[in-house]
Design an enzyme around this catalytic site. Structure first.
Site, short mmCIF file in Angstrom:
data_model
loop_
_atom_site.label_atom_id
_atom_site.label_comp_id
_atom_site.label_asym_id
_atom_site.label_seq_id
_atom_site.Cartn_x
_atom_site.Cartn_y
_atom_site.Cartn_z
N LYS A 205 11.85 6.71 34.42
CA LYS A 205 11.50 6.92 33.02
C LYS A 205 12.50 7.92 32.43
O LYS A 205 12.60 9.06 32.90
CB LYS A 205 10.08 7.47 32.91
N LYS A 258 11.76 2.38 32.15
CA LYS A 258 11.40 2.63 30.76
C LYS A 258 12.44 3.55 30.13
O LYS A 258 12.74 4.58 30.73
CB LYS A 258 10.01 3.28 30.71
#
Ligand SMILES: [Zn+2]
Length: 334
Positions: A205, A258
């Site tokens: 992330k 992400k």
């Protein structure tokens, strides 16, 4: 396969296989199907509340009754899973709303699993929406604002994940990026009798400007500083692989990258390197940019959305988390 060895013109004419829609479909290498989509939903307390998110047309903060309707619509369209984010009515320094038995996400999970038992309910496991300072863990205040404490935060994350499992969550999805959280969550789940509850970790992330509109949706903007001491630097791909390797070792069943579109190389390397079930999160600004340009009549929303999601699939994503899941489901159905 070495592309140089496959032949040459005029024996080889790649256009032969592009002559008709049926031929093109026959040799299509990558498919996008509704079974691969996850719809993120934002739930808050109250009744008949549908607060629109300014920068994300079609996305709302929903009270439980409205959440159920939205989830039912998604389910009817064939979307197999939702990912829940909670907006608590009050925040504190211990994120107590994150693991409260009657917290907003816990209530939402119980409601959805009772009314729509076949819809997969995935819960975002983090503390930022529940902390008064908006960070993803426990903060020790200092002159510069504060330092996020890794190990003490793990207990709260594990407690949050367990409370989601107790409420009936099908999958828990830790998004905080603390070191060791997957292991902490796995052991807590196992100890509480939830050894069958899978973990989808936000493994790679990145600290990304593409999260901007989400912060309005989840009301999780940090009150000081930023998240760069725990989320990853956009420049780092090898580090992303190490993060993913660690999460897999610690027990992640699905690993996530992400954001998605600006990180296709990461998705590709993660899938190629580990062959693990891989999810891509097409984040808020990816959605907002398409919506905004489409509203201006500058791009074809449907074509651009489908092409972007297909690119994520081509890069190696098995699962795509997208705010456009219901639109895509409708488009795929036609
Ligand atoms: Zn967070």
């Amino acid at each position: 396969m070495n592309a140089k060895l496959v032949g040459q013109f005029p024996a080889l004419r790649p256009r032969r296989l592009r002559q008709s829609p049926a031929l093109r479909r026959l040799v299509c290498e990558t498919r996008l199907s509704v079974e691969q989509l996850v719809l993120p939903l934002f739930v808050r307390s109250g009744k008949k509340i549908r607060n629109p998110i300014g920068a994300m047309p079609g996305v709302f903060q929903l009270s439980l009754d409205e959440l159920l309707q939205e989830a039912e619509k998604a389910y009817q369209l064939g979307v197999p899973a939702v990912l829940l984010f909670g907006i608590p009515s009050k925040k504190d320094e211990r994120a107590s709303g994150a693991y409260a038995r009657n917290g907003i996400v816990q209530q939402a999970v119980r409601l959805l699993k009772r009314e729509l038992p076949d819809l997969l309910v995935i819960t975002d496991v983090c503390l930022c929406e529940y902390m008064s300072h908006g960070h993803c863990g426990i903060v020790h205040a200092d002159q510069r604002g504060g330092k996020l404490l890794n190990d003490p935060s793990l207990k709260l994350l594990a407690r949050t994940a367990t409370s989601h499992a107790e409420a009936g969550a099908d999958i828990v999805a830790p998004s905080d990026m603390m070191d060791g959280r997957v292991r902490a969550i796995r052991s807590a789940l196992d100890a509480a009798g939830f050894s069958d509850t899978p973990i989808m970790s936000y493994a790679a992330k990145f600290a990304s400007a593409f999260y901007g509109p989400f912060r309005e949706a989840a009301e999780s903007t940090p009150k000081f500083g930023d998240r760069r001491s725990y989320q990853m630097d956009a420049a780092n791909a090898n580090e992303a692989l190490r993060e993913v390797a660690l999460d897999i070792q610690e027990g992640a069943d699905i690993v996530m990258v992400k954001p998605a579109l600006a990180y296709l190389d990461i998705i590709h390397r993660v899938k190629t390197e580990f062959g693990h079930p891989t999810a891509a999160y097409a984040v808020s600004a990816e959605y907002s940019m398409v919506k905004a340009a489409a509203a201006k009549g500058w791009i074809d929303e449907r074509a651009v959305t489908m092409e972007s999601l297909l690119a994520m699939r081509r890069a190696g994503a098995d699962i795509i988390i997208t705010y456009a899941a219901m639109d895509v489901a409708r488009w795929l159905g036609k």
